[in-house]
Design an enzyme around this catalytic site. Sequence first.
Site, PDB file in Angstrom:
ATOM      1  N   ASP A   3       0.993  -1.253   0.077  1.00 19.68           N
ATOM      2  CA  ASP A   3      -0.060  -0.034   0.001  1.00 19.68           C
ATOM      3  C   ASP A   3       0.866   1.230   0.066  1.00 19.68           C
ATOM      4  O   ASP A   3       0.891   2.255   1.008  1.00 19.68           O
ATOM      5  CB  ASP A   3      -0.820  -0.045   1.152  1.00 19.68           C
ATOM      6  CG  ASP A   3      -0.218  -0.023   2.767  1.00 19.68           C
ATOM      7  OD1 ASP A   3      -1.048   0.460   3.612  1.00 19.68           O
ATOM      8  OD2 ASP A   3       1.044  -0.598   2.306  1.00 19.68           O
TER       9      ASP A   3
ATOM     10  N   HIS B  57       9.905  -0.174   9.252  1.00 16.48           N
ATOM     11  CA  HIS B  57       8.769  -1.317   9.193  1.00 16.48           C
ATOM     12  C   HIS B  57       8.905  -2.257   7.982  1.00 16.48           C
ATOM     13  O   HIS B  57       9.486  -3.189   8.068  1.00 16.48           O
ATOM     14  CB  HIS B  57       7.561  -0.443   9.009  1.00 16.48           C
ATOM     15  CG  HIS B  57       7.045   0.264  10.382  1.00 16.48           C
ATOM     16  ND1 HIS B  57       6.993  -0.565  11.512  1.00 16.48           N
ATOM     17  CD2 HIS B  57       6.616   1.333  10.651  1.00 16.48           C
ATOM     18  CE1 HIS B  57       6.576   0.169  12.401  1.00 16.48           C
ATOM     19  NE2 HIS B  57       6.373   1.478  11.801  1.00 16.48           N
TER      20      HIS B  57
HETATM   21  O1  RIB Z   1       2.310  -0.488  10.920  1.00 19.52           O
HETATM   22  C1  RIB Z   1       3.140  -0.378   9.760  1.00 19.52           C
HETATM   23  C2  RIB Z   1       2.445  -0.605   8.626  1.00 19.52           C
HETATM   24  O2  RIB Z   1       1.497   0.037   8.287  1.00 19.52           O
HETATM   25  C3  RIB Z   1       3.694  -0.380   7.403  1.00 19.52           C
HETATM   26  O3  RIB Z   1       3.169  -1.416   6.301  1.00 19.52           O
HETATM   27  C4  RIB Z   1       3.414   0.841   6.862  1.00 19.52           C
HETATM   28  O4  RIB Z   1       3.489   1.014   5.409  1.00 19.52           O
HETATM   29  C5  RIB Z   1       1.772   0.893   7.141  1.00 19.52           C
HETATM   30  O5  RIB Z   1       1.072   0.187   6.264  1.00 19.52           O
HETATM   31 CA    CA Z   2       2.748  -0.775   3.905  1.00 21.11          CA
END
Ligand code: RIB
Ligand code: CA
Length: 316
Positions: free
Chosen positions: A10, A241
């Site tokens: 996303d 992340h």
């Molecule tokens: O919690 C972090 C996640 O949520 C990552 O994938 C960031 O891109 C959001 O999608």
């Molecule tokens: Ca993400």
Amino acid sequence: MTEKIIIDTDPGIDDTLAIFYALESKELEVVGITSVFGNVHVDLATQNALRLLEIAGHGDIPVAQGAEKPLDTAYIGPIPHIHGEDGQGNIFLPPPAGKAVDQNAAEFIVSQVSAHPGEISLVPIGPLTNIALALQLRPQIAHEVKRVVLMGGAALVPGNTNPAAEANIYGDPEAADIVFSAGWDITMVGLDVTHKVLMSQKQIDKFANSQKATAQHINKILPFSMAFASIALGKPELYLHDSIAIAYMLHPSLFEVQQYPLKVATRGIGRGKTWVWTQTMDFPPEKFNFDTKHPATVVLNADSDTVINNMLDRLL
Ligand code: RIB
Ligand code: CA
């Protein structure tokens, strides 16, 4: 041996670094990207995936558009304060030259995986709706996918959406429950480890000196993330992340993992929590429908400095 992967994403600023990191790593072959709602609406996620592949010189890699909303609930909407209105730090790129393939994400995943059983891994870095839809379309993919390595969840730490839930799982808890219950080789790269691997301002500043188109794009989009991090975290350091899922695939020896029976909460105040059965309790795990035969691999810790340095070696 190159590992074929499909990234479900996303994009999203941290997704961008993960996608570029995978594309720059010869150990991985990105056979496709599937888009999903989350940080941005799915239409924009698709446009951004196309744009990122073109910036990286991989405009030939197929993009398949996926779900615009969770399985059973409404989409709660984008998070422009973290990723920008455009999902790319408000730099507002021109439209991509290419367009998505005709198949939707679930169809694309099923067609690729069933044509190459045992060879393709799924790397979901957004809500898990497309993965759940692919399982519903062809349950056998649970035996045909090589492995699933996802960014999401929070086993032994608080969430980031609320005290219980991490954003990707909270984005579609029903889908996450389906994905974690499929019985396949699944690794959860959650906040337990991603909140321990931060990139400093000094490291981020290095992107400004790179001549690579991908690094120059990263240099344009990261300031937006840093502005949010400085307020949210109170310090100029950045959670990566999604990239940590790629880092784990490339350098698993840099990470500490545990196998746990895992269950996703889909109701109540803990909705979206990824519960793990860590020790002997008063009752056996089966009494609470925890699957002890197919535990999840949960990533708990990392050699953070080495992870970041390896990533910078590839991205700069
Ligand atoms: O919690 C972090 C996640 O949520 C990552 O994938 C960031 O891109 C959001 O999608
Ligand atoms: Ca993400």
